[in-house]
Enzyme design. Structure first.
Site, PDB file in Angstrom:
ATOM      1  N   HIS A 250      59.546  23.731  39.364  1.00 32.53           N
ATOM      2  CA  HIS A 250      60.663  22.882  38.952  1.00 32.53           C
ATOM      3  C   HIS A 250      60.113  21.848  37.982  1.00 32.53           C
ATOM      4  O   HIS A 250      59.048  21.282  38.226  1.00 32.53           O
ATOM      5  CB  HIS A 250      61.269  22.205  40.182  1.00 32.53           C
ATOM      6  N   ARG A 270      69.622  15.387  35.112  1.00 32.21           N
ATOM      7  CA  ARG A 270      69.836  15.837  33.737  1.00 32.21           C
ATOM      8  C   ARG A 270      71.261  16.342  33.539  1.00 32.21           C
ATOM      9  O   ARG A 270      71.879  16.095  32.510  1.00 32.21           O
ATOM     10  CB  ARG A 270      68.816  16.921  33.374  1.00 32.21           C
TER      11      ARG A 270
END
Ligand SMILES: Cc1cc2nc3c(=O)[nH]c(=O)nc-3n(C[C@H](O)[C@H](O)[C@H](O)COP(=O)(O)OP(=O)(O)OC[C@H]3O[C@@H](n4cnc5c(N)ncnc54)[C@H](O)[C@@H]3O)c2cc1C
Ligand code: SF4
Ligand code: SF4
Ligand code: FES
Lengths: 662, 261
Positions: A250, A270
């Protein structure tokens, strides 16, 4: 040998995360007596940590969404290595699985018109993730847990016993799948953590839902449970694993302070507007948009920023590229010396959203940074870097029934199953995977168990010999100590002259090796070195010794887990060395490009010596030989109507010429 | 990579070790580094001094509620307690949750909570709505959502004086966590318990021991999720239960409803 207590159940589910609980609910609703076994307390499985959401094309926020679009995104995310049949079933069934949760009491965040709200996530064309703030996994697991309880309440009304038809055996660890002489599954062997006692459950059908393998890596978002048990249990039972070279790093884990390094920072940061910057303040992701995605992502910051408000006329910012792309980009920035003070990059949401909005949308991130790193994310950027997060590889299953190939009676669903995500999983596609294939595994395991009972064929018997072998294997770490102790530290049962090994030390060395040598960027020589070290660790793990007694003894538990981590790590290293291309969660420095010929190839891992392995890690003099045998296997061609969902120019980037002309 | 400055020091710990037959505090000198939490120190003890020291944990990020214990007598999550909140010279005492029977070292038998969870009637789905047809406004789910943030660490259950030192009350008292569960379902906009003749408010009072709670708010104080258990769940539940009990019209309605059954 002390008598090991036996129980009989129709279906056994190993694992009480999203996949396991959904499977158990289904099997019980099919009318079968179902046992669930899990290593931690009920309601604490890894699924509880999931943050961002569940992907399902309900189209609540953008009506343009449907299963075909979701299918396309999933295949693109996995770089077309996905089992297309699984990706199809997943995309089609995910909405029903989410809606069903509401009827069991789940409370998702809402849209203005009262439907389930959906958020943007990397690789998903439309806002697609049903969520509850950033604690979606908690909602999922609690809802399933409460559904199990409601079934138990029904059973209590009818039978006077809450546990007559569905029972959770918590804090129990399965160490062996048992099989009858005809090769069918006959049950499981486990120990209870609290007492250290051994038990057997006899059952014709076993569903593996044990989650992932991240604890073999040093920097990881995964908990102690992720020691690859289900992967190893399947191998030891004679099943095969596929896609083990694909491990997802990740892009955003915490990097500081050291004690929290690896803990996840959800992608929702995000999705909700957060941006990545390097030490020069530059939004570097614009420099890392790969060709296959050029048309789909914004080319300027302005366009990317407009997208949040007007997604129909603008393209999404490159911060939302699939995870493998973002993780590699961060890695390159840090290597180029443009990293943050603690070796990551900056993730900033503080300049993008008002403080109150951040607290509302990302409450647990706000809490996590404040409590663990003294960082107020509403006022300053976070420091983040890649962390080992998810394994795409897993048990080789039939896409429709979740049955493990080659072992009748064995099923697998959730992170432990392979195929669905191809070379890279999109965020949010795991939680939906758990529900879709958890349900299928429960359904078909129930069907299998019912047929097995109906056909009059006797259940495969569990014989004493198997139980004795499993007990001896589990007790080995105690005798390693006794042997050394009795011989005055210089003799042990294996004829070695060295003292017992500390399992914690072995584990740390394994994690360091995997992190350094089979991590995010890979090279042939390093992977060969990793295989050597794994061979060495395997020999030493035979001498892993523990102190104390069997009651809740974490040193002992870890010593037993080492068998699984070593097996699984070897699968990862061996498959990764074999695949001479870069694709999704597998990046080769020495083979940086994607190779269309590899698109159809699965690497299948099997135990090299299926008969052996009753005891951990027979001394293998030649580590090159190892315990795992690799095999290449061609994937079935993608069904034409599914191929038709893509534009030809896009397919050209992935498929071989012969596939295109067919 | 830049390395963080090492500002390590040696801390003095007392950790309770033993089992259901008894035990006591054991002393340890152990290294502490910058940024660490108490769980890191327990793990260091396991790796270097006491490999069989029993402790529960999973996420190490305050999300799973496994690592509950008492630090200097206060119920806390081991993984969310920073070492920096203590004075370096201070002795840090770690003991298992007091309200539950010890299994081993820091691990207790929390089965009480799972029994209580089973006694709370589940969500009742509205009959007329098919999956996918649920419509709820955000402001109507906010209240129940707050309670669903609960990570079931059971710190509130451990701290509540009704059961902390009163084993005898356990049978009749669900505890703050599960009274809050009743409140959560009672405030769920679509819960159809009433259609089945179930009044969650009166049952909180009559069956789950709401009356024992004298709103001291100790549970709220220890909740790592900062859920306002007392103010937002227990007090409103008490008020609603009271309304329910003494409002003559509701009382009449109940009677009529019951008779119809
Ligand atoms: C921090 C974090 C955030 C994430 N966020 C998201 C997200 O937003 N969206 C998304 O889709 N995915 C997300 N993921 C991924 C997703 O959470 C996992 O892939 C998923 O929860 C795995 O579920 P599972 O049911 O397969 O296994 P788990 O939930 O891990 O459950 C495994 C179960 O198996 C049991 N078990 C294991 N071994 C044994 C054994 N030997 N004997 C008995 N029991 C055993 C364990 O005790 C446990 O009960 C996230 C992952 C992490 C780590
Ligand atoms: S407020 Fe009530 S439930 Fe909470 S600690 Fe006090 S008495 Fe117990
Ligand atoms: S209400 Fe708070 S203290 Fe109580 S169990 Fe839930 S999270 Fe823990
Ligand atoms: S380990 Fe999960 S809350 Fe502490």
């Amino acid at each position: 040998m002390t008598q090991v207590e036996r129980q009989q159940w129709d279906v056994v589910v190993v694992g009480a995360g999203g996949a396991g609980l959904r499977a158990a609910i289904e099997a019980r609703e099919q009318g079968l007596r179902t046992a669930v076994i899990c290593k931690s307390l009920f309601g604490k499985a890894h699924t509880v940590m999931a943050e961002g959401g569940i992907a399902a094309s309900m189209g609540n926020v953008n009506a343009g969404d449907n299963w075909q679009v979701h299918f396309r995104d999933t295949m693109r995310g996995g770089k077309f290595l996905n089992s297309w049949r699984m990706a199809e079933l997943h995309a089609k069934e995910a909405p029903d699985r989410v809606w069903e949760l509401e009827t069991w009491g789940a409370l998702f965040d809402r849209t203005k018109d009262g439907r389930i709200s959906q958020r943007n996530f990397g690789g998903h064309e439309y806002p697609r993730l049903a969520h509850v703030g950033d604690r979606t996994g908690l909602e999922l697991i609690r809802t399933l847990q409460q559904k199990v309880v409601s079934l138990q309440q029904q059973d209590f009304k009818e039978t006077g016993d809450y546990e007559s038809r569905i029972k959770v055996f918590q804090e129990c660890t399965v160490t062996r799948i048992l099989k009858g002489p005809d090769g069918r599954v006959s049950g499981i062997f486990y120990y209870e953590r609290e007492s250290g006692r051994f038990f057997v459950i006899e059952s014709p059908a076993v569903v593996l839902a044990t989650g992932g393998i991240g604890k073999s890596f040093k920097v990881t978002s995964n908990s102690w449970e992720y020691t690859g048990d289900g992967h190893a249990l399947a191998l030891l039972a004679g099943a095969s694993l596929i896609n083990m070279e694909f491990v997802q790093f990740h892009p955003t884990g915490m990097v500081w302070p050291p004690s929290v390094k690896g803990i996840l920072v959800t992608e929702s940061v995000r999705g909700d507007g957060g941006v990545l910057r390097n030490s020069e303040g530059k939004r570097f992701m614009f420099d890392y948009i790969p060709d296959v995605f050029k048309e789909k992502y914004a080319q300027s910051e302005d366009e990317g920023d407009r997208w949040y408000e007007d997604p129909d006329n603008n393209r999404r910012p490159p911060e939302l590229l699939p995870r493998d792309e973002v993780a590699r980009a961060i890695n390159s920035e840090v290597k180029a010396g443009r990293g943050s003070p603690h070796g990551g990059v900056f993730l900033d949401v503080s300049t993008r959203l008002p403080a109150e909005e951040i607290k509302r949308r990302l409450p647990s991130m706000h809490h996590q940074f404040k409590e663990l790193a003294d960082v107020d994310i509403t006022a300053e950027p976070m420091e983040v870097g890649p962390t080992c997060h998810y394994v795409m590889g897993g048990v080789d299953v039939d896409p429709d029934t979740a049955a493990a190939l080659g072992v009748p009676g064995l099923f697998a669903a959730g992170e432990v199953a392979g195929g669905m995500h191809g070379s890279n999983r999109l965020g949010g596609n795991s939680l939906s995977d758990l529900l879709v294939f958890g349900r299928r595994a429960g359904l078909y395991a129930a069907e299998y168990a019912r047929d097995a009972a109906g056909s009059g064929a006797k259940r495969a018997e569990v014989d004493e010999e198997q139980i004795a072998a499993a007990s001896a294997e589990a007790l080995r770490p105690f005798s390693a100590e006794a042997g050394a102790g009795a011989a005055g530290k210089d003799g042990d049962a294996d004829g070695g002259t060295r003292p017992p090994e500390n399992p914690y030390t072995l584990h740390q060395e394994l994690q360091q090796s995997m992190n350094d040598l089979v991590g995010i960027i890979r090279r042939e020589a390093e992977m060969s070195e990793a295989l050597n070290r794994l061979g060495d660790l395997r020999v030493r793990a035979r001498r892993a010794g523990v102190e104390g007694h069997r009651q809740f003894n974490p040193g002992w538990h870890l010593a037993l887990d080492m068998r699984n981590m070593l097996l699984v790590s070897e699968c990862v290293a061996r498959a990764a060395r074999e695949r001479t291309e870069s694709r999704g969660g597998h990046t080769r420095d020495d083979h940086p490009a994607m190779d269309r010929d590899w698109r159809k190839q699965n690497l299948v891992c099997r135990l090299a010596d299926p008969a052996g392995g009753a005891l951990p890690a027979a001394d293998v003099p030649d580590p090159e030989r190892g315990q795992i045998r690799l095999e290449k296997r061609e994937m079935p061609p993608i069904r034409p109507d599914l191929l038709d969902l893509f534009e030809k120019d896009e397919l050209v980037k992935y498929l071989t010429d012969e596939e295109l002309t067919e | 990579m830049t390395t963080a400055p090492t500002t390590g020091y040696t801390a003095h710990f007392k950790v309770w070790r033993g089992d259901d037959e008894g035990g006591g505090l054991e002393d340890f000198e152990v290294e502490v580094n910058e940024g660490e939490v108490v769980l890191d120190i327990i793990h260091r003890l396991q790796a270097t001094q006491a490999p069989d020291l029993a402790v529960r944990w999973n996420c190490k990020a305050g999300k799973c509620g496994s690592c509950s214990a008492e630090i200097n007598g206060r119920p806390r999550l081991l993984c969310m307690t920073r070492m920096s909140v203590f004075d370096r010279a201070e002795t840090i005492t770690v003991t298992p949750l007091r309200a539950f029977p010890v299994v081993r070292d820091l691990v207790t038998d929390v089965g009480f909570n799972y029994e209580k969870a089973r006694e709370i009637p589940s969500f009742v789905p509205p009959e007329k709505l098919a999956p996918g047809e649920y419509r709820m406004q955000q402001e109507d789910v906010d209240r129940s959502q707050e309670f669903r943030k609960c990570i079931e660490c059971f710190l509130c259950q451990d701290t509540c004086h009704v059961v902390r030192d009163h084993e005898e009350n356990k049978a009749s008292f669900a505890g703050p966590r599960f009274l809050m569960r009743v409140a959560e379902l009672d405030m769920h906009p679509l819960d159809a318990a009433k259609d089945e003749g179930l009044d969650r408010r009166t049952s909180a009072q009559d069956e789950h021991g709401l009356g024992y709670c004298n709103i001291t708010k100790c549970c709220t104080e220890v909740c790592p999720e900062h859920i306002k258990i007392t103010d937002n769940a227990l007090i409103p539940l008490k008020e609603r239960a009271a309304d329910r009990k003494y409002d003559p019209l509701v009382w009449l309605g109940n009677k009529i409803f019951r008779r119809k059954e």
